[in-house]
Structures are given as structure tokens and as C-alpha cells.
Scaffold this active site. Structure first.
Site, PDB file in Angstrom:
ATOM      1  N   GLU A  84      -5.225  -8.447  -0.253  1.00 53.59           N
ATOM      2  CA  GLU A  84      -5.939  -8.306   0.860  1.00 53.59           C
ATOM      3  C   GLU A  84      -7.342  -8.109   0.388  1.00 53.59           C
ATOM      4  O   GLU A  84      -7.487  -7.508  -0.514  1.00 53.59           O
ATOM      5  CB  GLU A  84      -5.479  -7.159   1.738  1.00 53.59           C
ATOM      6  CG  GLU A  84      -4.179  -7.130   2.676  1.00 53.59           C
ATOM      7  CD  GLU A  84      -3.981  -5.988   3.423  1.00 53.59           C
ATOM      8  OE1 GLU A  84      -4.823  -5.296   3.760  1.00 53.59           O
ATOM      9  OE2 GLU A  84      -2.662  -5.830   3.713  1.00 53.59           O
TER      10      GLU A  84
ATOM     11  N   GLU B  90       0.852  -1.361  -0.138  1.00 49.85           N
ATOM     12  CA  GLU B  90      -0.043   0.161   0.032  1.00 49.85           C
ATOM     13  C   GLU B  90       0.772   1.306  -0.166  1.00 49.85           C
ATOM     14  O   GLU B  90       0.709   2.088   0.905  1.00 49.85           O
ATOM     15  CB  GLU B  90      -0.924   0.257   0.991  1.00 49.85           C
ATOM     16  CG  GLU B  90      -1.969  -1.164   1.061  1.00 49.85           C
ATOM     17  CD  GLU B  90      -3.199  -1.018   2.029  1.00 49.85           C
ATOM     18  OE1 GLU B  90      -3.017  -0.179   2.879  1.00 49.85           O
ATOM     19  OE2 GLU B  90      -4.127  -1.870   2.056  1.00 49.85           O
TER      20      GLU B  90
END
Length: 472
Positions: A371, A165
Site C-alpha cells: 500500500e 497491518e
């Protein structure tokens, strides 16, 4: 598009789940591990510290056995930089090498493919003191760390993820304490995007090094992707959605895959006097990355409307999945068509398919879901956890993966968040995501006993059927 017949999941599909080192391991300063930024920052009030977490460091054999019981084909986890290099550079901690060797070998013992994230929000505290990602030396720090990982684990780890991220580090990192901003910085936006540039170059060099050192391995980025909808069919709202898609999503993947800055995002940087300075050789390094696949985290989509006033007062969000805004470019808003979780995140399974289709269309690379999941207040009652809400969430998203495969997407696997309950970055361990319940709380460490949730047994059936049986 409505399909008469759905294509099956690929035979070697990576059914598994994910964790990260600082959120699951505990033992945060044991066996020679140095402090990371997570260990020294001020924690959100009422949340658990990182000394114990789920105690995965001491109980990894038990945890991997439970994953094997579910039938995992893969386990995505991160390696703590300071467990390997306590000060971020220099001397290697052999105890850290030993732990991850043991963890990797335990996975392989059960024929679980390890998928390793190299950096997951845990910059060494000693490197923060030296300027963190604002210091151009950070590029070499990361490459040197990557080299140690490839040398020690590359004979067994065939799938690597670079930076988890990175877009969230850039967009909300300064707010939530996962990105270090030097004191006295006047143009924070410029500073943030210079750090982002160093990360992009570091990632590219790590990819190039991986291909050189480990020709049989595959490596890719792992951003958090939330496709952005316009709030209406008004042209101004559509332009706002294009702006936010570029700033939130495409600047990172255009660079990772193509080695170029997205033009809309670059125009935004020009407008904010925030264009990063290129160092010698940066452009060449960025062009030489060539990821083998795209890993991406998906929780929901975003919705924005036009912001036509550069002086409009829009407060930034401190949550990676909440609506954000940038005066004059876009303004986040809620989507009235979507339900929300207990923690206020919108739920959009169909948006998952939209996102996969968009990634496929833009980049033409295999995709790995790194995720996806539902955080909730789970209750342990008589040794059982009835989390039908999580089963519904996961089922609805898995259905959309199969639809996307039928649309033509090349999907490598599905590794939802998280394999086991762990400490959430913002809400502590009370916000639970795992298939496995851990008996502990934010207020005090409990027995740490593991309990199989209803979703554990459901996911076991899904994996055994290779996604054909999604019934509860």
C-alpha cells in the site's frame, strides 16, 4: 547517497494496486456470507455502509478489465473470511469459493498475478463472540481458514500475505473498533499484546503450512511501516525514536522474520506488565515461519520527541498515520519539514527510501510495497477527474523506490492503495485513493459507473515503460 546512474526496475516487477474485501466488494451479506466485525460495528458518522461499497462483487469483471487496460502485472486483494466460512469455522460457503475462483481466474485471464491477503481487518462476528484473538483457539481458527484457502486457490495463487497491518490492529485497533476487547478487562495493554501474540503465532503457523502445502508459493507479512525520526539531535529524542521504532515497527518484523521479540519492545511490555503468555509450542512455531518476502504498507514517516515523565498526559491517536505517544517512552509531534494531505497525513517520499533501506539492512529479504497512496477529495467534472496531486504523490514515491533499488534493495513490486475508489475505514468513500473513480457517495448510492482518472492514464504509461517514463 547521490547516484550517477540509476538502476532500472526489475523486468518482472509487480506493477499493480491494492484493495480489501470489506472496503470494495459490497454484497456484505449476500450469497451466504456471514457478518464480520466490520458489518456489526458502529460506523463513523456520515460514512457509507458496507452493503454496496464499490460493488466490486458484482462488477469485478469490469474492474479487472480496467486494471488490465492500465497494464497491471499484479492485483493485491483480500479474501473475506466470512465469505468462505460464514461463522469463521465449520461449514464452507461454496458461493464464496466460487466468487474468488472467478476473481482469480479473471486476473489470470489478463496475466495479472493475484496477490492475496488472508486477513484484512474483518474478523468474523461469530468469532468475536467467542473472544476473537484473545481466545487462544484463534490460532487454530486462522490456520484452518488458511488451509481452506490453500486447498482451493493454491494451484493458482503464488503470492500470499498473512495479516494486513497487524501493528495497527494492536496499536489503534481497540480505538477504531477492529480489535475486540473483552468487557471488564483491567490491563488493556496486556490484553492487546496477548492478542497480538496469538496473531503472531497464527501467522507463523500459516506460513509454515503454506510452505508445506504449496512449495512453489511465497508468503510474507504485511505490516504498516513508518520509520520514526527523532525531533532533534538531542540524545533523549533519539532514544524516544528508537523506542517508537521498536514498538511500532520492529516487534512485528523481528518476530515474523527472526521468530524473536524485539528486546526494546519487550522491555516496554515488561514495564507495562503486558508481556504475553507463551503457550506450549509457541516458541518453536515462531522460529519455523521463514517468510519469503516482506510486504509492507507505507504512507509516511513518524516523528517523536522525548517523554521523560511516566505521568505525562498524552492522548492516544485514533489514526494509524498520526503522531502517537506513550508517557515515559516517546511523544509524537508533527514534522515541520513535511507537507500534509487534505486529510492531515504528512507526505514524505524520501522517508519511503529511508524505510526501504532500513528494512533491507535489518532483514535482507525481498520487499513488496502493498500500500502507498494519496487520499483526496476528487471531483468528477464532465466525465473526467483531474488528479494531478495524486500523480505527483505517486511519481515522487516511485522515484524513491528506484533510488532504493540503486542503493541495493531487492524490490518485488509496487501495489499502491487503491486500484479503485473504495470505502476508507475512517472517512468513507469521500476520501478517494483509486485510479478509477466510482460514482457513489457516503450519503447515497449513485450510478456506480466507473471513470478513468488522469492518474489512470499516467500509471498506464509508467507500467508500459517499466517505470522509465514518469512524466505527466
Amino acid at each position: 547517497m547521490l547516484h550517477k546512474k540509476l538502476k532500472p526496475f526489475p523486468e518482472n516487477f509487480f506493477w499493480g494496486a491494492s484493495t480489501s474485501a470489506y472496503q470494495v466488494e459490497g454484497a456484505n451479506l449476500e450469497d451466504g456470507k456471514g457478518p464480520s466485525c466490520q458489518d456489526v460495528k458502529e460506523l463513523p458518522p456520515g460514512t457509507a455502509d458496507l452493503k454496496t461499497c464499490a460493488d466490486h462483487y458484482h462488477r469485478y469483471k469490469e474492474d479487472i478489465a480496467l486494471m488490465a487496460e492500465m497494464g497491471f502485472k499484479s492485483y493485491r486483494f483480500s479474501i473475506a473470511w466470512t465469505r468462505i466460512l460464514p461463522k469463521g469455522t465449520g461449514e464452507v460457503n461454496q458461493k464464496g469459493i466460487e466468487f474468488y475462483n472467478n476473481l482469480i481466474n479473471e486476473c489470470l485471464k489478463y496475466k495479472i498475478t493475484p496477490i492475496v491477503t488472508m486477513f484484512h481487518f474483518d474478523m468474523p462476528a461469530e468469532l468475536d463472540k467467542r473472544g476473537s484473538w484473545s481466545n487462544r483457539d484463534s490460532i487454530q481458527w486462522f490456520v484452518d481458514f488458511a488451509k481452506v484457502l490453500f486447498e482451493n486457490f493454491g494451484d493458482r495463487v503464488k503470492y500470499w500475505l498473512t495479516i494486513n497491518e497487524q501493528n495497527m490492529l494492536t496499536l489503534v485497533g481497540p480505538i477504531i473498533g477492529t480489535m475486540c476487547i473483552p468487557e471488564g478487562t483491567k490491563n488493556i495493554t496486556k490484553e492487546v499484546y496477548q492478542q497480538n501474540h496469538h496473531m503472531l503465532v497464527a501467522q507463523a503457523k500459516a506460513m509454515e503450512l503454506c510452505h508445506k502445502m504449496l512449495p512453489d508459493a511465497k508468503i510474507g507479512p504485511a505490516p504498516n511501516i513508518a520509520f520514526v525520526y527523532p525531533a532533534s539531535s538531542k540524545p533523549a529524542d533519539i532514544l524516544a525514536a528508537e523506542n517508537y521504532n521498536a514498538i511500532r515497527n520492529w516487534i512485528y518484523l523481528d518476530m515474523a522474520v527472526k521468530g524473536i521479540y524485539n528486546p526494546i519492545a519487550w522491555a516496554y511490555l515488561e514495564e507495562n506488565d503486558a508481556c504475553p503468555t507463551f503457550g506450549e509450542g509457541d516458541a518453536e512455531s515462531l522460529k519455523n515461519a521463514h517468510p519469503d518476502f516482506i510486504g509492507f504498507n507505507y504512507y509516511n514517516t513518524a516523528t517523536v520527541q522525548a517523554s521523560l515523565d511516566r505521568n505525562e498526559n498524552i492522548s492516544p491517536s485514533a489514526d494509524q498515520q498520526s503522531a502517537r505517544g506513550e508517557a515515559g517512552f516517546y511523544k509524537g509531534c508533527s514534522n515541520p519539514n513535511l507537507p500534509k494531505t487534505e486529510f492531515g497525513w504528512e507526505i514524505d517520499p524520501e522517508g519511503f527510501r529511508v524505510t526501504i533501506r532500513e528494512l533491507t539492512d535489518r532483514y535482507h529479504l525481498p520487499l513488496l510495497v502493498t500500500e502507498n497512496g494519496l487520499g483526496a477529495y476528487d471531483k468528477l467534472e464532465d466525465g473526467k477527474i483531474h488528479d494531478s496531486y495524486r500523480i505527483k504523490y505517486l511519481r515522487d514515491h516511485i522515484k524513491q523506490i528506484q533510488l532504493a533499488i540503486t542503493d541495493g534493495a531487492n524490490m518485488l513490486g509496487y501495489n499502491p492503495w487503491s486500484a479503485i475508489d473504495l470505502v476508507s475505514t475512517h472517512e468513507g468513500i469521500r476520501k478517494r485513493y483509486g485510479f478509477i473513480y466510482v460514482d457513489t457517495t457516503d450519503e447515497a448510492v449513485g450510478s456506480l459507473n466507473r471513470y478513468r482518472k488522469d492518474s489512470f492514464f499516467w500509471y498506464k504509461k509508467v507500467i508500459a515503460s517499466n517505470g522509465a517514463d514518469l512524466s505527466e
